[in-house]
Design a protein around this motif. Structure first.
Motif, PDB file in Angstrom:
ATOM      1  N   VAL A  85      27.073  35.622  22.603  1.00  0.00           N
ATOM      2  CA  VAL A  85      27.374  35.314  24.003  1.00  0.00           C
ATOM      3  C   VAL A  85      28.518  36.209  24.459  1.00  0.00           C
ATOM      4  N   GLY A  86      28.265  37.015  25.473  1.00  0.00           N
ATOM      5  CA  GLY A  86      29.302  37.866  26.054  1.00  0.00           C
ATOM      6  C   GLY A  86      29.678  37.371  27.434  1.00  0.00           C
ATOM      7  N   ILE A  87      30.768  37.906  27.949  1.00  0.00           N
ATOM      8  CA  ILE A  87      31.247  37.497  29.272  1.00  0.00           C
ATOM      9  C   ILE A  87      31.855  38.701  29.972  1.00  0.00           C
ATOM     10  N   ILE A  88      31.682  38.764  31.281  1.00  0.00           N
ATOM     11  CA  ILE A  88      32.239  39.873  32.059  1.00  0.00           C
ATOM     12  C   ILE A  88      32.628  39.349  33.427  1.00  0.00           C
ATOM     13  N   GLY A  89      33.690  39.910  33.986  1.00  0.00           N
ATOM     14  CA  GLY A  89      34.133  39.471  35.303  1.00  0.00           C
ATOM     15  C   GLY A  89      35.495  40.041  35.645  1.00  0.00           C
ATOM     16  N   PRO A  90      35.935  39.877  36.880  1.00  0.00           N
ATOM     17  CA  PRO A  90      37.235  40.380  37.329  1.00  0.00           C
ATOM     18  C   PRO A  90      38.377  39.545  36.757  1.00  0.00           C
ATOM     19  N   PRO A  91      39.612  39.968  36.992  1.00  0.00           N
ATOM     20  CA  PRO A  91      40.755  39.230  36.428  1.00  0.00           C
ATOM     21  C   PRO A  91      40.962  37.872  37.091  1.00  0.00           C
ATOM     22  N   GLY A  92      41.457  36.930  36.281  1.00  0.00           N
ATOM     23  CA  GLY A  92      41.886  35.645  36.817  1.00  0.00           C
ATOM     24  C   GLY A  92      40.801  34.671  37.192  1.00  0.00           C
ATOM     25  N   VAL A  93      39.551  34.880  36.722  1.00  0.00           N
ATOM     26  CA  VAL A  93      38.473  33.956  37.090  1.00  0.00           C
ATOM     27  C   VAL A  93      38.186  32.940  35.988  1.00  0.00           C
ATOM     28  N   GLY A  94      38.948  32.980  34.879  1.00  0.00           N
ATOM     29  CA  GLY A  94      38.795  31.974  33.828  1.00  0.00           C
ATOM     30  C   GLY A  94      37.833  32.333  32.722  1.00  0.00           C
ATOM     31  N   LYS A  95      37.651  33.624  32.438  1.00  0.00           N
ATOM     32  CA  LYS A  95      36.700  34.033  31.395  1.00  0.00           C
ATOM     33  C   LYS A  95      37.093  33.477  30.023  1.00  0.00           C
ATOM     34  N   PHE A 152      37.396  45.752  37.372  1.00  0.00           N
ATOM     35  CA  PHE A 152      38.060  45.837  38.685  1.00  0.00           C
ATOM     36  C   PHE A 152      39.494  45.305  38.588  1.00  0.00           C
ATOM     37  N   SER A 153      40.182  45.697  37.530  1.00  0.00           N
ATOM     38  CA  SER A 153      41.509  45.156  37.255  1.00  0.00           C
ATOM     39  C   SER A 153      42.605  46.172  37.577  1.00  0.00           C
ATOM     40  N   PRO A 154      43.497  45.879  38.514  1.00  0.00           N
ATOM     41  CA  PRO A 154      44.613  46.792  38.800  1.00  0.00           C
ATOM     42  C   PRO A 154      45.507  47.023  37.578  1.00  0.00           C
ATOM     43  N   SER A 155      45.658  46.002  36.732  1.00  0.00           N
ATOM     44  CA  SER A 155      46.531  46.174  35.568  1.00  0.00           C
ATOM     45  C   SER A 155      45.906  47.102  34.534  1.00  0.00           C
ATOM     46  N   VAL A 156      44.590  47.038  34.350  1.00  0.00           N
ATOM     47  CA  VAL A 156      43.909  47.971  33.451  1.00  0.00           C
ATOM     48  C   VAL A 156      44.024  49.385  33.998  1.00  0.00           C
ATOM     49  N   LEU A 157      43.813  49.547  35.302  1.00  0.00           N
ATOM     50  CA  LEU A 157      43.928  50.863  35.928  1.00  0.00           C
ATOM     51  C   LEU A 157      45.326  51.426  35.749  1.00  0.00           C
ATOM     52  N   ILE A 200      23.058  36.179  25.513  1.00  0.00           N
ATOM     53  CA  ILE A 200      23.431  35.583  26.794  1.00  0.00           C
ATOM     54  C   ILE A 200      24.642  36.329  27.338  1.00  0.00           C
ATOM     55  N   LEU A 201      24.621  36.660  28.617  1.00  0.00           N
ATOM     56  CA  LEU A 201      25.760  37.316  29.259  1.00  0.00           C
ATOM     57  C   LEU A 201      26.219  36.460  30.433  1.00  0.00           C
ATOM     58  N   LEU A 202      27.432  35.934  30.337  1.00  0.00           N
ATOM     59  CA  LEU A 202      28.021  35.161  31.424  1.00  0.00           C
ATOM     60  C   LEU A 202      28.666  36.123  32.411  1.00  0.00           C
ATOM     61  N   VAL A 203      28.214  36.074  33.643  1.00  0.00           N
ATOM     62  CA  VAL A 203      28.748  36.926  34.704  1.00  0.00           C
ATOM     63  C   VAL A 203      29.593  36.031  35.606  1.00  0.00           C
ATOM     64  N   VAL A 204      30.907  36.180  35.514  1.00  0.00           N
ATOM     65  CA  VAL A 204      31.829  35.255  36.168  1.00  0.00           C
ATOM     66  C   VAL A 204      32.473  35.923  37.372  1.00  0.00           C
ATOM     67  N   SER A 205      32.505  35.211  38.475  1.00  0.00           N
ATOM     68  CA  SER A 205      33.192  35.675  39.676  1.00  0.00           C
ATOM     69  C   SER A 205      33.685  34.453  40.424  1.00  0.00           C
ATOM     70  N   GLU A 206      34.524  34.685  41.429  1.00  0.00           N
ATOM     71  CA  GLU A 206      35.043  33.562  42.197  1.00  0.00           C
ATOM     72  C   GLU A 206      33.961  32.925  43.061  1.00  0.00           C
ATOM     73  N   ASN A 212      31.444  43.439  44.549  1.00  0.00           N
ATOM     74  CA  ASN A 212      31.754  44.370  43.467  1.00  0.00           C
ATOM     75  C   ASN A 212      30.963  44.040  42.211  1.00  0.00           C
ATOM     76  N   MET A 213      30.883  42.754  41.866  1.00  0.00           N
ATOM     77  CA  MET A 213      30.144  42.353  40.668  1.00  0.00           C
ATOM     78  C   MET A 213      28.647  42.600  40.832  1.00  0.00           C
ATOM     79  N   TRP A 214      28.116  42.346  42.030  1.00  0.00           N
ATOM     80  CA  TRP A 214      26.690  42.603  42.243  1.00  0.00           C
ATOM     81  C   TRP A 214      26.372  44.088  42.103  1.00  0.00           C
ATOM     82  N   ARG A 215      27.232  44.945  42.660  1.00  0.00           N
ATOM     83  CA  ARG A 215      27.001  46.386  42.536  1.00  0.00           C
ATOM     84  C   ARG A 215      27.097  46.832  41.079  1.00  0.00           C
TER      85      ARG A 215
END
Length: 318
Positions: A85-95, A152-157, A200-206, A212-215
């Motif tokens: 099970v993997g997970i992907i999403g922007p920062p702060g969404v509770g992954k 899409f993480s400013p801190s990673v960038l 299974i891939l969990l795609v997490v967003s607010e 951005n996640m759809w693209r």
């Protein structure tokens, strides 16, 4: 509910208080390869965990964007009944919180640390991220969980950007790129890898309107079709060590039906006026039940946990 941890009582009238533990399933008690093998004079009473690499060094994908298998391999077995099970999403969404719940972590147990670190108030205020690359854990039920750094993480960038705006991380065969482009490509590479090696891939967003996640997912879907699943027999071929970007190599590896992890879209906020809210914990329990009970897609052939990891590294080369 889920997440209770077992522990037997000791006959010692004055047992020493147990140290804090990291929830990470132990591998089988059989011999382990390489530097983790049992020594001839080793004390069998030494806890097995002490002979394994520190949990903090388990990252499959490091901050330098290199894939490592030697760190996590000792925790895996020849078992063929496992789920990734993997997970992907922007920062702060509770992954990481979601992954801890799927693992079965019980935060009410004293002295227990969560398998995945969650964002503290200090990290949130300083606009940093707490997950780097891909951090793996494996549960007692043989669920291999892959928590990932945010997209899409400013801190990673900020971390990969040099003063001149170029990227410190070579994401395309050492080619020099701008930090912004490298950051975007890192998210795409992460998505393609997870969709190739997970069940299974969990795609997490607010919310559902996170464009951005759809693209990102549309781009991943376009690029995924040239990547085999981890059980492809061609990945175990002796010539697979010289895998390259050439179309011929990809065509040889692309055998059988196309494979893609089953996505589950998780929205942590719902701004619709008719939204019916329930408790956060109850929602997490329902999500965990759904993930653990769903029928997962199968790889093209049966393979072991160890084979899965080794072939995942070869997929990363692609």
């Amino acid at each position: 509910m889920a997440g209770s941890t077992g522990g037997g009582s000791s006959s010692n009238p004055s047992p020493a208080p147990p140290p804090p533990k990291i929830l990470l399933a132990k591998p089988s008690s059989g011999p382990l390869p390489g530097k983790f093998a049992r020594g001839a004079g080793e004390d069998e009473n030494v806890p097995h965990r002490s002979r394994l690499p520190p949990v903090g060094s388990l990252n499959l994908l490091s901050d330098s964007w290199d894939f490592h298998i030697d760190r996590f391999l000792p925790f895996l077995t020849e078992n063929t009944d496992f789920t990734v099970v993997g997970i992907i999403g922007p920062p702060g969404v509770g992954k990481s919180t979601i992954m801890n719940e799927i693992y079965g972590f019980d935060g009410t147990s004293p002295g227990m640390l969560p398998p995945f670190a969650i964002q503290s108030e200090e990290i949130r205020v300083s606009a940093r991220h707490c997950t780097v690359g891909i951090e793996p854990r494996i549960s007692a039920e043989r669920f291999i969980l892959l928590d990932t750094q945010p997209v899409f993480s400013p801190s990673v960038l900020a971390e990969i950007m040099r003063p001149d705006g170029s990227s410190m991380i070579p994401v395309l065969s050492g080619e020099s790129l701008s930090a912004e482009l490298a950051h975007e490509l890192m998210g795409i590479q992460l998505g393609v890898l997870l969709s190739s090696i997970c069940h299974i891939l969990l795609v997490v967003s607010e919310g559902v309107h996170d464009n951005n996640m759809w693209r990102l997912l549309l781009t991943v879907d376009l690029l995924k079709h040239s990547i085999p699943d981890p059980s492809s027999p061609m990945l175990s071929h002796p010539q697979s060590s010289s895998l390259g970007p050439e179309k011929e190599s990809r065509d040889k590896l692309h055998v059988g039906a196309e494979y893609m992890a089953t996505p589950i879209f998780v929205h942590t906020k719902d701004d619709s006026p008719k939204a019916q809210y329930e408790s956060y914990i109850s929602t997490l329990w329902k999500l965990r039940d759904q993930v653990l009970s769903m029928a997962c897609p199968s790889f093209s052939r049966t393979l072991s946990e160890r084979e899965w990891l080794k072939n995942s590294a070869k997929i990363w080369e692609l």
